[in-house]
Enzyme design. Structure first.
Site, PDB file in Angstrom:
ATOM      1  N   ARG A   1       0.708  -1.844  -0.209  1.00 15.07           N
ATOM      2  CA  ARG A   1      -0.080  -0.049   0.100  1.00 15.07           C
ATOM      3  C   ARG A   1       0.927   1.041  -0.223  1.00 15.07           C
ATOM      4  O   ARG A   1       2.365   0.935   0.436  1.00 15.07           O
ATOM      5  CB  ARG A   1      -0.910   0.190   0.968  1.00 15.07           C
ATOM      6  CG  ARG A   1      -1.810  -0.625   1.083  1.00 15.07           C
ATOM      7  CD  ARG A   1      -2.796  -0.739   1.942  1.00 15.07           C
ATOM      8  NE  ARG A   1      -4.361  -1.568   2.392  1.00 15.07           N
ATOM      9  CZ  ARG A   1      -5.640  -2.168   3.029  1.00 15.07           C
ATOM     10  NH1 ARG A   1      -5.422  -0.887   3.607  1.00 15.07           N
ATOM     11  NH2 ARG A   1      -5.956  -2.754   2.807  1.00 15.07           N
TER      12      ARG A   1
ATOM     13  N   ASN B   1       2.166  -6.024  -2.191  1.00 10.80           N
ATOM     14  CA  ASN B   1       0.505  -6.468  -1.714  1.00 10.80           C
ATOM     15  C   ASN B   1      -0.311  -5.060  -1.750  1.00 10.80           C
ATOM     16  O   ASN B   1       0.357  -4.278  -1.503  1.00 10.80           O
ATOM     17  CB  ASN B   1       0.355  -7.144  -0.635  1.00 10.80           C
ATOM     18  CG  ASN B   1      -0.375  -7.028  -0.320  1.00 10.80           C
ATOM     19  OD1 ASN B   1      -1.705  -8.079  -1.023  1.00 10.80           O
ATOM     20  ND2 ASN B   1      -1.283  -6.043   0.489  1.00 10.80           N
ATOM     21  N   GLU B   2      -1.609  -4.812  -2.899  1.00 11.06           N
ATOM     22  CA  GLU B   2      -2.324  -3.750  -3.155  1.00 11.06           C
ATOM     23  C   GLU B   2      -1.732  -2.694  -3.287  1.00 11.06           C
ATOM     24  O   GLU B   2      -1.255  -1.443  -2.500  1.00 11.06           O
ATOM     25  CB  GLU B   2      -2.585  -3.065  -1.888  1.00 11.06           C
ATOM     26  CG  GLU B   2      -3.565  -4.713  -1.486  1.00 11.06           C
ATOM     27  CD  GLU B   2      -4.544  -4.703  -0.424  1.00 11.06           C
ATOM     28  OE1 GLU B   2      -4.601  -3.471   0.487  1.00 11.06           O
ATOM     29  OE2 GLU B   2      -5.434  -5.233  -0.555  1.00 11.06           O
ATOM     30  N   ASN B   3      -0.505  -2.443  -4.481  1.00  8.11           N
ATOM     31  CA  ASN B   3       0.441  -1.660  -5.017  1.00  8.11           C
ATOM     32  C   ASN B   3      -0.106  -0.877  -5.496  1.00  8.11           C
ATOM     33  O   ASN B   3       0.715   0.599  -6.120  1.00  8.11           O
ATOM     34  CB  ASN B   3       1.728  -1.744  -5.315  1.00  8.11           C
ATOM     35  CG  ASN B   3       2.775  -3.020  -4.400  1.00  8.11           C
ATOM     36  OD1 ASN B   3       2.473  -4.703  -4.911  1.00  8.11           O
ATOM     37  ND2 ASN B   3       2.784  -2.614  -3.442  1.00  8.11           N
TER      38      ASN B   3
ATOM     39  N   ARG C   1      -0.305  -9.590  -5.465  1.00  5.22           N
ATOM     40  CA  ARG C   1      -1.540  -9.327  -5.270  1.00  5.22           C
ATOM     41  C   ARG C   1      -2.473  -8.236  -5.752  1.00  5.22           C
ATOM     42  O   ARG C   1      -1.457  -7.535  -5.045  1.00  5.22           O
ATOM     43  CB  ARG C   1      -1.662  -9.935  -4.242  1.00  5.22           C
ATOM     44  CG  ARG C   1      -3.441  -9.939  -3.764  1.00  5.22           C
ATOM     45  CD  ARG C   1      -3.925 -10.436  -2.317  1.00  5.22           C
ATOM     46  NE  ARG C   1      -5.810  -9.779  -2.642  1.00  5.22           N
ATOM     47  CZ  ARG C   1      -6.408  -8.672  -2.083  1.00  5.22           C
ATOM     48  NH1 ARG C   1      -5.177  -8.000  -1.825  1.00  5.22           N
ATOM     49  NH2 ARG C   1      -7.363  -8.756  -2.449  1.00  5.22           N
TER      50      ARG C   1
END
Length: 820
Positions: free
Chosen positions: A389, A425-427, A464
């Site tokens: 994030r 993750n969730e970039n 992801r």
């Protein structure tokens, strides 16, 4: 006591050296003091103070390691968890057995920035809360031992002080926008290590085999720790098979000890294969013999072949294996990240007993203990760096990501269980920086992807939820939360098929929903009538909020275990009909704390686990078992549902989760028939009965058969037929006492003293007296502020052999009390 893990070597004089004890590692668990604030300087940690000296401030507390700064405040409903500097100090009796040996502090993980001091000398620092690292104390220790201060003030022992810091820092990963706490402290084991002047830094062992397992190859490479620049050594390597039989051995003299060195290429015929069902491991032993002494150690390796088929399933050793997975955060009730080896082992065994053969370690490199257990239990691993994030930072940020990726791959290179390295993750989640540039994120993602392949070409890469980078990695998981953040759970298969078409290799990690443990519902799917379908099933900005936006189960559902078992049941039955599917991973195995969910039924808890934060099983655990395991099991839904409700004579559904071929159900001793299991007969694979409960106590039992094996289960509950109005009063009662621990229960009643079994009021416990509430645990029964489950809530009290009064409050209702 300090735990000693010793390895001894008795060898003759081979290269003109005198045999001495081999490398020794000592866990430094005890005799630490802790301070949850910063110091004015290192002198405050080591200055001499006498007992009773009023100037002995600040005040330190005694702790054991592992220790997390946020063991309790991460789930305190009234405060933000502490993010800042803290200190640890101890004195160590250092006695290195080697002449000119090295004395090291080996950190298995500390968060998030760490500094190490010997007396007042800073000897090392590290940035990153999840990778292992080592501080060499040798020079500072040798110098300090020569001082009068050492001899007189410290009686020959060495003072070691460690500063940890988990302050918010935008130029660090992971982002503080992440849906988990960025913990502080020495929350993994810390080891004092003695080595000869020449020792092994890292041993890289690659075990390969063809898909049929007809031939295998072991390639071994070494990196030495050689600060004194010793010129030559002899390396002895031995490989033994899983039965302990010597397979082969080799010896090699080496002159160049400053670079990575190829040691051994060994060919094997028909190696014993490592698999999820039979995780058989070989043992690689090494000895480094030099003028400095002998260093010796072992590594475990497993021969296996895996493939993510393009546009197809996952293959292990030439056969399709459906990856049946979950996720793990390093988090536990009462200790946060500071989990002991025994607790970690208990958690991983519970996963295996649920049928797990795959795990994504979220969202950071995890303890070596976890990886060792995955190797020995047969759990395949996706492990990732904490680029999670917030966007993309500058040069310092990027360098940390590169370093942590390198460390993760090199430190866990030998684990047979690892198949995927995660880049992030969730970039696609912005917020930490004014600029959010997708193209710059793509460029850096490609750099990390290339670095991963350079460091390890035997594994694949994955991310992801970052669609604009999905083409850069080998395996991609989109965001699919059917029936929770968007859509209905019945959308799951069609949405997955559409996402599968978009990428080369598809896997689905993160699915599920929150459930408030011990909350149950007679009509759990009611909220689905409000949900629009056919609009996708991805999680979008704001979906995790309990307020505003379109109708969604995460906001408008009842958060009951009853709903979650239906969602899980549907997903699992569909996965059995998707031959192209490589696998999935339920999010997560265990409830965990998070700073971004203060309004959840247990404040600051992500409650999507199939077990609570203290490993208490929820009902969904048994749904997974019924699909994923072979050992005969049967479980009637509702073990924590003391009161069911409905009209007189109304038939109510009872669900049984079993992996057996058939089951017979009994109500109050009367059989209601045998049913056959059919995984596609939703819900409960056909093992469901509509029963006419009697008012008052009911006993439901089941007998299930699988082959010649019979298994049984039973529950008891009251059936309430009286109608109720809104809650009007509270009662508080002691319902149990075990030794010095009492359990109290609050119940909500209407103005006619009828229990309100669907009440979800906020409950606040407090205590006066000698006892202590067992709260801030992040569980439904271990929180002083908690939403009621079916008109009740419980909490435990440690009495401390004294008297206490517990109070309970709920807005708009009179406070209730109980004396203990």
């Amino acid at each position: 006591m300090i735990r000693y893990l010793r390895v001894f070597v008795v060898l003759g004089s081979l290269l003109g050296f005198t045999p001495v004890e081999a490398q020794e590692s000592i866990r430094l668990n005890h005799n630490w003091e802790f301070l949850k604030q910063d110091l004015g300087g290192i002198w405050e940690a080591v200055r001499p103070v006498g007992k009773g000296n009023p100037e002995s401030v600040p005040l330190w507390e005694a702790v054991n390691l592992p220790h997390c700064v946020n063991a309790r405040d991460a789930v305190d409903p009234d405060v933000n968890y502490y993010q800042g500097p803290s200190w640890y100090r101890t004195t160590i009796d250092i006695a290195n057995p080697y002449q000119n040996g090295r004395t090291l502090l080996h950190f298995e993980g500390a968060g998030q920035k760490t500094e190490v001091y010997v007396y007042t000398t800073k000897v090392a620092s590290h940035v990153g809360g999840y990778d292992e690292w080592t501080a060499d104390l040798t020079t500072a220790v040798n110098a300090f031992k020569k001082t009068e201060i050492c001899k007189k003030q410290f009686k020959g022992k060495v003072p070691v002080s460690i500063r940890t810091d988990n302050s918010r820092d935008l130029e660090m990963i992971p982002s503080d926008l992440s849906d988990f706490n960025i913990y502080g402290g020495i929350y993994r084991y810390l080891n004092l290590v003695y080595t000869p002047a020449l020792s092994m830094d890292k041993l890289f062992a690659k075990a390969e085999t063809d898909a049929a397992g007809k031939s295998g190859k072991l390639s071994v490479k070494a990196r030495f720790y050689n600060p004194l620049a010793i010129g030559e050594a002899k390396i002895v390597l031995k490989l033994t098979d899983p039965a302990g039989k010597l397979v082969s051995s080799t010896e090699k003299k080496i002159n160049g000890l400053s670079t990575d060195t190829e040691l051994w290429d060994l060919q094997l015929k028909k190696p014993v294969l490592w698999s999820a069902d039979q995780p058989l491991l070989y043992t690689l032993q090494y000895e480094i013999q030099s003028s400095a002494g002998v260093a010796r150690g072992t590594e475990k390796v497993g021969f296996r072949n895996f493939e993510f088929v393009e546009k197809g399933p996952f293959m292990l050793n030439g056969k399709r294996l459906l990856l049946r997975g979950t996720h793990r955060h390093e988090d536990h009730a009462g200790v946060a990240a500071a989990m002991t080896e025994n607790t970690i082992r208990q958690e991983m065994i519970m996963m295996k007993e649920m049928g797990v053969n795959f795990i994504r370690l979220a969202h950071y490199q995890q303890s070596r203990i976890v990886l060792n257990l995955c190797d020995s239990l047969g759990i395949l691993v996706w492990e990732e760096i904490p680029w999670c994030r917030g966007g993309l930072g500058g040069p310092v940020y990027k360098e940390q990501a590169r370093r942590m990726l390198t460390n993760m791959i090199e430190q866990h290179y030998n684990h047979a269980s690892v198949i995927l390295w995660g880049m992030g993750n969730e970039n696609d989640w912005p917020g930490d920086f004014p600029e959010f540039d997708k193209e710059k994120i793509r460029v850096f993602m490609k750099e990390l992807n290339d670095l991963s392949h350079l460091l390890d070409n035997s594994r694949l890469t994955a991310i992801r939820r970052c669609d604009f980078c999905s083409d850069l990695v080998d395996v991609y998981s989109p965001s699919i939360w059917a029936g929770w953040y968007r859509g209905n759970y019945t959308d799951y298969k069609s949405v997955s098929e559409e996402e599968f078409k978009k990428v080369k290799r598809f896997i689905h990690v993160e699915w599920g929903g929150d459930s408030h443990a011990m909350r149950h519902s007679e009509n759990p799917d009611k909220a689905l009538s409000k949900i629009k379908t056919g609009l996708g099933a991805d999680e979008r900005a704001g979906d995790a909020s309990l307020f505003g936006g379109a109708a969604r189960i995460s906001k408008d559902g009842d958060w009951s275990e009853s709903y979650l078992v239906n969602l899980v049941d549907w997903h699992l039955k569909e996965q059995e009909t998707m031959p192209w599917l490589s696998g999935t991973a339920y999010w997560p195995f265990k409830d965990f704390s998070t700073p971004v969910r203060p309004d959840n039924p247990v404040p600051y808890m992500n409650q999507k686990g199939v077990v609570e934060r203290d490993l208490t099983k929820k009902e969904a655990y048994y749904v997974f078992q019924s699909y994923w395991t072979d050992k005969p099991m049967v479980h009637i839904y509702g073990h924590t549902w003391p009161v069911r409700w409905g009209a007189d004579g109304e038939e109510k559904m009872v669900k049984v989760y079993a992996n057996c071929t058939e089951a017979e159900l009994f109500l109050n001793g009367k059989s209601f028939g045998i049913k056959k299991r059919n995984s596609q007969d939703f819900p409960a694979a056909g093992l469901r009965w509509n029963l006419p409960f009697v008012k008052g106590e009911n006993v439901v039992s089941v007998i299930a058969k699988k082959g010649k094996v019979t298994v049984k289960d039973e529950i008891k509950f009251n059936y309430q037929t009286e109608k109720w109005a809104k809650p009007a009063k509270l009662t508080l009662t002691k319902i149990d006492q075990q030794d010095d621990i009492a359990t109290v229960e609050v119940r909500l009643y209407d103005d006619k003293n009828i229990l309100c079994p669907d009440a979800m009021n906020w409950i606040n416990f407090s205590l006066a007296g000698e006892g202590k509430l067992l709260d801030n645990l992040g569980t439904s029964s271990g929180s002083r502020k908690v939403q009621a489950y079916n008109g009740r809530a419980i909490i435990k009290v440690k009495l401390n052999k004294g008297k206490s009064m517990v109070a309970v409050q709920s807005e708009g209702l009179a406070t209730a009390f109980v004396n203990l």
